[in-house]
Design a protein around this motif. Structure first.
Motif, PDB file in Angstrom:
ATOM      1  N   GLU A   1       4.241 -11.793   1.709  1.00 20.93           N
ATOM      2  CA  GLU A   1       5.600 -12.117   1.135  1.00 20.93           C
ATOM      3  C   GLU A   1       5.508 -13.074   1.599  1.00 20.93           C
ATOM      4  O   GLU A   1       6.868 -14.152   1.071  1.00 20.93           O
ATOM      5  N   GLU A   2       5.535 -13.217   2.840  1.00 18.43           N
ATOM      6  CA  GLU A   2       5.670 -14.457   3.864  1.00 18.43           C
ATOM      7  C   GLU A   2       4.569 -15.964   3.498  1.00 18.43           C
ATOM      8  O   GLU A   2       4.956 -16.335   3.354  1.00 18.43           O
ATOM      9  N   LEU A   3       3.312 -14.812   2.588  1.00 22.50           N
ATOM     10  CA  LEU A   3       2.461 -15.875   1.813  1.00 22.50           C
ATOM     11  C   LEU A   3       2.333 -15.932   0.782  1.00 22.50           C
ATOM     12  O   LEU A   3       1.577 -16.612   0.242  1.00 22.50           O
ATOM     13  N   GLY A   4       3.385 -15.190  -0.404  1.00 22.97           N
ATOM     14  CA  GLY A   4       4.076 -15.311  -1.398  1.00 22.97           C
ATOM     15  C   GLY A   4       2.066 -14.841  -2.241  1.00 22.97           C
ATOM     16  O   GLY A   4       2.245 -15.222  -3.254  1.00 22.97           O
ATOM     17  N   ALA A   5       1.400 -13.293  -1.091  1.00 15.09           N
ATOM     18  CA  ALA A   5       0.641 -12.597  -2.048  1.00 15.09           C
ATOM     19  C   ALA A   5       0.939 -11.648  -2.322  1.00 15.09           C
ATOM     20  O   ALA A   5       1.176 -11.326  -1.104  1.00 15.09           O
ATOM     21  N   ASP A   6       0.227 -10.650  -3.239  1.00 15.55           N
ATOM     22  CA  ASP A   6      -0.265  -9.444  -3.373  1.00 15.55           C
ATOM     23  C   ASP A   6      -1.472  -9.099  -2.030  1.00 15.55           C
ATOM     24  O   ASP A   6      -2.262  -9.575  -2.477  1.00 15.55           O
ATOM     25  N   VAL A   7      -0.744  -8.325  -0.701  1.00  7.45           N
ATOM     26  CA  VAL A   7      -1.992  -8.318  -0.062  1.00  7.45           C
ATOM     27  C   VAL A   7      -2.027  -6.621   0.318  1.00  7.45           C
ATOM     28  O   VAL A   7      -3.212  -6.244   1.183  1.00  7.45           O
ATOM     29  N   GLY A   8      -1.833  -6.313  -0.759  1.00 11.22           N
ATOM     30  CA  GLY A   8      -2.177  -4.652  -0.875  1.00 11.22           C
ATOM     31  C   GLY A   8      -1.915  -3.898   0.127  1.00 11.22           C
ATOM     32  O   GLY A   8      -1.695  -2.991   0.627  1.00 11.22           O
ATOM     33  N   PHE A   9      -0.290  -4.437   0.886  1.00  8.43           N
ATOM     34  CA  PHE A   9       0.336  -3.898   1.869  1.00  8.43           C
ATOM     35  C   PHE A   9       0.785  -2.084   1.488  1.00  8.43           C
ATOM     36  O   PHE A   9       1.493  -2.194   0.409  1.00  8.43           O
ATOM     37  N   ALA A  10       0.544  -1.245   1.753  1.00  6.55           N
ATOM     38  CA  ALA A  10       1.189   0.128   2.017  1.00  6.55           C
ATOM     39  C   ALA A  10       0.876   0.695   3.483  1.00  6.55           C
ATOM     40  O   ALA A  10       0.200   0.666   4.580  1.00  6.55           O
TER      41      ALA A  10
END
Length: 169
Positions: free
Chosen positions: A5-14
């Motif tokens: 969210e901070e970087l404005g990208a989907d990093v696939g966090f789960a």
């Protein structure tokens, strides 16, 4: 957790939770000790052995003697998170020296001199992000950084049903 969210990208966090497993009596004792130290630091883990382990994670092999499950463990997909982080660091003005061997590091009057196979440079701040070689580089600056290889595997397949629902180390 807020990295993407901070970087404005989907990093696939789960936040999947994770199991740290032990297959020998020595590993069981080391894992028990580590889990206790983490508990003292406020990181709670559930201990599983024998029948409770088989009920909790039936897909683990018979050689696994014990496991500690931490519900706080999470992951990001490296193929998404890596490029996002590199782009953000570069956008913030950092210089990334990749693809060249570091042959020397030296602290000089509040700056750091870096010798590489591609030449030398100096900087006011240095981030060592060299994986298992990070401890070796930190040692060049007189710092102890205990790093060891703990092999995790990233496999990419065609869509298939899930086999495991946690990270296992």
């Amino acid at each position: 957790e807020g990295f993407g969210e901070e970087l404005g990208a989907d990093v696939g966090f789960a936040r999947t939770g994770g199991l740290c497993v032990a297959t020998t009596p020595e590993e069981v004792e080391r894992l028990r000790y580590t889990a206790a130290r983490q508990g003292e630091a406020g990181i709670e883990a559930e201990w599983h052995e024998a029948q409770t382990l088989r009920e909790f994670a039936p897909w683990l092999g018979a050689e696994v003697r014990a496991a500690a499950f931490c519900s706080m463990d999470a992951l990001s997909i490296p193929l998404q998170a890596g490029p996002t982080l590199v782009n953000a660091v570069r956008a913030a003005g950092a210089r990334i020296a990749d693809g060249c061997a570091v042959t020397g590091l030296e602290a000089l009057d509040g700056r750091i001199r870096i010798e590489t196979g591609a030449g030398a440079l100096t900087c006011g701040a240095l981030v060592i992000a060299a994986g298992v070689w990070s401890g070796f580089l930190a040692h060049m600056l007189g710092c102890q950084l205990p790093i060891y290889a703990d092999i995790n595997m990233l496999s990419i397949t065609e869509p298939a049903p899930a086999v495991m629902d946690q990270v296992v180390t």
